[in-house]
Design a protein around this motif. Structure first.
Motif, PDB file in Angstrom:
ATOM      1  N   GLU A   1     -71.709  58.023 -55.794  1.00 19.75           N
ATOM      2  CA  GLU A   1     -72.924  58.822 -55.751  1.00 19.75           C
ATOM      3  C   GLU A   1     -74.074  58.110 -56.458  1.00 19.75           C
ATOM      4  OE1 GLU A   1     -74.553  63.294 -57.001  1.00 19.75           O
ATOM      5  OE2 GLU A   1     -72.442  62.759 -57.296  1.00 19.75           O
ATOM      6  N   THR A   2     -73.767  57.509 -57.606  1.00 19.89           N
ATOM      7  CA  THR A   2     -74.796  56.784 -58.348  1.00 19.89           C
ATOM      8  C   THR A   2     -75.221  55.527 -57.600  1.00 19.89           C
ATOM      9  OG1 THR A   2     -73.847  57.606 -60.423  1.00 19.89           O
ATOM     10  CG2 THR A   2     -75.385  55.764 -60.575  1.00 19.89           C
ATOM     11  N   ILE A   3     -74.253  54.828 -56.998  1.00 24.00           N
ATOM     12  CA  ILE A   3     -74.579  53.641 -56.210  1.00 24.00           C
ATOM     13  C   ILE A   3     -75.453  54.022 -55.017  1.00 24.00           C
ATOM     14  CG2 ILE A   3     -73.622  51.842 -54.703  1.00 24.00           C
ATOM     15  CD1 ILE A   3     -73.306  51.201 -57.633  1.00 24.00           C
ATOM     16  N   ALA A   4     -75.159  55.153 -54.389  1.00 21.75           N
ATOM     17  CA  ALA A   4     -75.977  55.609 -53.258  1.00 21.75           C
ATOM     18  C   ALA A   4     -77.408  55.886 -53.700  1.00 21.75           C
ATOM     19  CB  ALA A   4     -75.359  56.847 -52.631  1.00 21.75           C
ATOM     20  N   ALA A   5     -77.560  56.489 -54.875  1.00 15.75           N
ATOM     21  CA  ALA A   5     -78.900  56.758 -55.399  1.00 15.75           C
ATOM     22  C   ALA A   5     -79.617  55.446 -55.738  1.00 15.75           C
ATOM     23  CB  ALA A   5     -78.802  57.645 -56.638  1.00 15.75           C
ATOM     24  N   TYR A   6     -78.895  54.510 -56.309  1.00 13.62           N
ATOM     25  CA  TYR A   6     -79.459  53.202 -56.650  1.00 13.62           C
ATOM     26  C   TYR A   6     -79.894  52.482 -55.371  1.00 13.62           C
ATOM     27  CZ  TYR A   6     -79.694  48.788 -59.372  1.00 13.62           C
ATOM     28  OH  TYR A   6     -80.105  47.639 -60.005  1.00 13.62           O
ATOM     29  N   THR A   7     -79.073  52.563 -54.330  1.00 18.38           N
ATOM     30  CA  THR A   7     -79.406  51.953 -53.045  1.00 18.38           C
ATOM     31  C   THR A   7     -80.688  52.546 -52.480  1.00 18.38           C
ATOM     32  OG1 THR A   7     -77.057  51.557 -52.562  1.00 18.38           O
ATOM     33  CG2 THR A   7     -78.581  51.549 -50.687  1.00 18.38           C
ATOM     34  N   HIS A   8     -80.789  53.858 -52.536  1.00 17.47           N
ATOM     35  CA  HIS A   8     -81.987  54.538 -52.025  1.00 17.47           C
ATOM     36  C   HIS A   8     -83.231  54.094 -52.790  1.00 17.47           C
ATOM     37  CE1 HIS A   8     -84.599  57.686 -50.496  1.00 17.47           C
ATOM     38  NE2 HIS A   8     -84.911  58.003 -51.740  1.00 17.47           N
ATOM     39  N   GLU A   9     -83.151  54.040 -54.110  1.00 13.97           N
ATOM     40  CA  GLU A   9     -84.304  53.640 -54.909  1.00 13.97           C
ATOM     41  C   GLU A   9     -84.676  52.185 -54.660  1.00 13.97           C
ATOM     42  OE1 GLU A   9     -86.249  55.531 -56.415  1.00 13.97           O
ATOM     43  OE2 GLU A   9     -85.077  57.386 -56.509  1.00 13.97           O
ATOM     44  N   PHE A  10     -83.682  51.355 -54.410  1.00 10.49           N
ATOM     45  CA  PHE A  10     -83.946  49.951 -54.087  1.00 10.49           C
ATOM     46  C   PHE A  10     -84.733  49.871 -52.780  1.00 10.49           C
ATOM     47  CE2 PHE A  10     -82.421  45.563 -55.017  1.00 10.49           C
ATOM     48  CZ  PHE A  10     -82.883  44.919 -53.885  1.00 10.49           C
ATOM     49  N   GLN A  11     -84.294  50.610 -51.785  1.00 11.24           N
ATOM     50  CA  GLN A  11     -84.998  50.624 -50.501  1.00 11.24           C
ATOM     51  C   GLN A  11     -86.417  51.156 -50.646  1.00 11.24           C
ATOM     52  OE1 GLN A  11     -82.033  53.031 -48.591  1.00 11.24           O
ATOM     53  NE2 GLN A  11     -81.073  51.282 -47.541  1.00 11.24           N
ATOM     54  N   GLN A  12     -86.574  52.189 -51.469  1.00 11.14           N
ATOM     55  CA  GLN A  12     -87.903  52.751 -51.686  1.00 11.14           C
ATOM     56  C   GLN A  12     -88.815  51.743 -52.375  1.00 11.14           C
ATOM     57  OE1 GLN A  12     -89.058  55.849 -50.505  1.00 11.14           O
ATOM     58  NE2 GLN A  12     -87.156  55.501 -49.390  1.00 11.14           N
ATOM     59  N   ALA A  13     -88.267  50.969 -53.286  1.00 12.37           N
ATOM     60  CA  ALA A  13     -89.065  49.946 -53.960  1.00 12.37           C
ATOM     61  C   ALA A  13     -89.610  48.945 -52.948  1.00 12.37           C
ATOM     62  CB  ALA A  13     -88.225  49.237 -55.020  1.00 12.37           C
ATOM     63  N   PHE A  14     -88.776  48.521 -52.018  1.00 13.09           N
ATOM     64  CA  PHE A  14     -89.244  47.555 -51.029  1.00 13.09           C
ATOM     65  C   PHE A  14     -90.268  48.165 -50.074  1.00 13.09           C
ATOM     66  CE2 PHE A  14     -86.482  44.048 -52.098  1.00 13.09           C
ATOM     67  CZ  PHE A  14     -87.225  42.976 -51.624  1.00 13.09           C
ATOM     68  N   LEU A  15     -90.112  49.440 -49.767  1.00 14.94           N
ATOM     69  CA  LEU A  15     -91.134  50.097 -48.946  1.00 14.94           C
ATOM     70  C   LEU A  15     -92.480  50.097 -49.666  1.00 14.94           C
ATOM     71  CD1 LEU A  15     -89.173  53.144 -47.456  1.00 14.94           C
ATOM     72  CD2 LEU A  15     -89.946  51.081 -46.256  1.00 14.94           C
ATOM     73  N   ARG A  16     -92.467  50.337 -50.970  1.00 14.59           N
ATOM     74  CA  ARG A  16     -93.706  50.296 -51.744  1.00 14.59           C
ATOM     75  C   ARG A  16     -94.297  48.888 -51.746  1.00 14.59           C
ATOM     76  NH1 ARG A  16     -90.555  53.339 -55.259  1.00 14.59           N
ATOM     77  NH2 ARG A  16     -90.342  51.602 -56.731  1.00 14.59           N
ATOM     78  N   PHE A  17     -93.427  47.894 -51.936  1.00 16.03           N
ATOM     79  CA  PHE A  17     -93.915  46.513 -51.958  1.00 16.03           C
ATOM     80  C   PHE A  17     -94.655  46.192 -50.655  1.00 16.03           C
ATOM     81  CE2 PHE A  17     -90.118  45.038 -54.815  1.00 16.03           C
ATOM     82  CZ  PHE A  17     -90.607  45.823 -55.845  1.00 16.03           C
ATOM     83  N   HIS A  18     -94.010  46.514 -49.537  1.00 15.34           N
ATOM     84  CA  HIS A  18     -94.574  46.133 -48.241  1.00 15.34           C
ATOM     85  C   HIS A  18     -95.785  46.973 -47.866  1.00 15.34           C
ATOM     86  CE1 HIS A  18     -91.779  43.013 -46.921  1.00 15.34           C
ATOM     87  NE2 HIS A  18     -90.827  43.690 -47.545  1.00 15.34           N
ATOM     88  N   ALA A  19     -95.951  48.104 -48.521  1.00 17.31           N
ATOM     89  CA  ALA A  19     -97.149  48.917 -48.288  1.00 17.31           C
ATOM     90  C   ALA A  19     -98.364  48.373 -49.025  1.00 17.31           C
ATOM     91  CB  ALA A  19     -96.890  50.365 -48.715  1.00 17.31           C
ATOM     92  N   ASP A  20     -98.126  47.495 -49.972  1.00 19.93           N
ATOM     93  CA  ASP A  20     -99.202  46.884 -50.745  1.00 19.93           C
ATOM     94  C   ASP A  20     -99.779  45.707 -49.954  1.00 19.93           C
ATOM     95  OD1 ASP A  20    -100.856  45.547 -52.515  1.00 19.93           O
ATOM     96  OD2 ASP A  20     -99.395  45.488 -54.152  1.00 19.93           O
TER      97      ASP A  20
END
Length: 232
Positions: free
Chosen positions: A64-83
């Motif tokens: 469950e924690t790994i799944a949350a970490y995976t989601h946050e990692f993906q969200q970080a990259f979405l933010r990067f590419h939106a910049d």
């Protein structure tokens, strides 16, 4: 007439994503309320599909924690590419080498731990639609170093194992190539060290794209690589 297929990893091989991947891993850790990793911890798992990679890096965490970490990692990259100021540079001569190989009749494939969304974004950003004959990624089956992704490249293009070369910067790439009985070419400019690539079974190691192109110029698909299989 023999075919010639060059299968490329992406992160650490074609694109210098070392800084952005580490940054995403740290930001995602903070968002998930877990201790941030070191760069050495992150670089060791790049190339493996994201959930499996983070689970490998943090075996003490539950799914469950790994799944949350995976989601946050993906969200970080979405933010990067939106910049609009965000960029990940191609390594020197990467583009020129890909286009030279294509002009010389090579088939070009991709085997990456990225998601399909990430592959689509990368191909569109760099204008690679005309370069890659096939692309396979973490969404298409078992993660590196399992040979599935590389085998999909071979099967899709009707290429025999001895007609192909796998090019990557990580030990996972070398083990995958060995498992598929494909020539394993390691590049020294990415995430893993020369020693790590050698231990993983690299047939060759190159230090820049000029050296890689020279090696591929001499590639003889009639000469079978050593048939030793690596575990995965």
């Amino acid at each position: 007439m023999s075919l010639r297929l060059a299968v490329f990893d992406v992160d650490g091989t074609l694109i210098d994503s070392r800084s952005s991947i580490f940054r995403a891993a740290v930001e995602a850790a903070h968002a998930s309320n877990i201790d941030p990793p070191t760069y050495d911890q992150v670089r060791a798992i790049v190339g493996v599909s994201l959930f499996d990679a983070l689970a490998m890096m943090r075996p003490d965490l539950d799914n469950e924690t790994i799944a949350a970490y995976t989601h946050e990692f993906q969200q970080a990259f979405l933010r990067f590419h939106a910049d609009p100021d965000f960029s990940e540079d191609l390594y020197l001569d990467a583009e020129e080498t890909l286009r030279a190989l294509k002009a010389e009749g090579w088939l070009i494939g991709m085997a990456t731990g990225n998601s399909r969304r990430g592959v689509t974004r990368t191909v569109a950003k760099h204008g690679w639609d005309d370069l890659f004959d096939v692309t396979f990624c973490a969404d298409d089956g078992p993660s590196k170093p399992h040979p599935h992704m590389l085998q999909r490249n071979l099967d899709a293009l009707g290429v025999a194992t001895h007609e192909a070369v796998m090019i990557g910067d990580a030990s996972h790439d070398m083990k995958m190539a060995r498992s598929a009985c494909v020539r394993a070419v390691g590049v020294s400019w990415g995430f893993h060290t020369v020693e790590e690539l050698q231990l993983a079974g690299a047939h060759d190691i190159v230090h820049d794209f000029t050296e890689l192109k020279a090696l591929l110029n001499d590639f003889n698909p009639e000469v079978l690589p050593e048939a030793k299989r690596a575990s995965y």
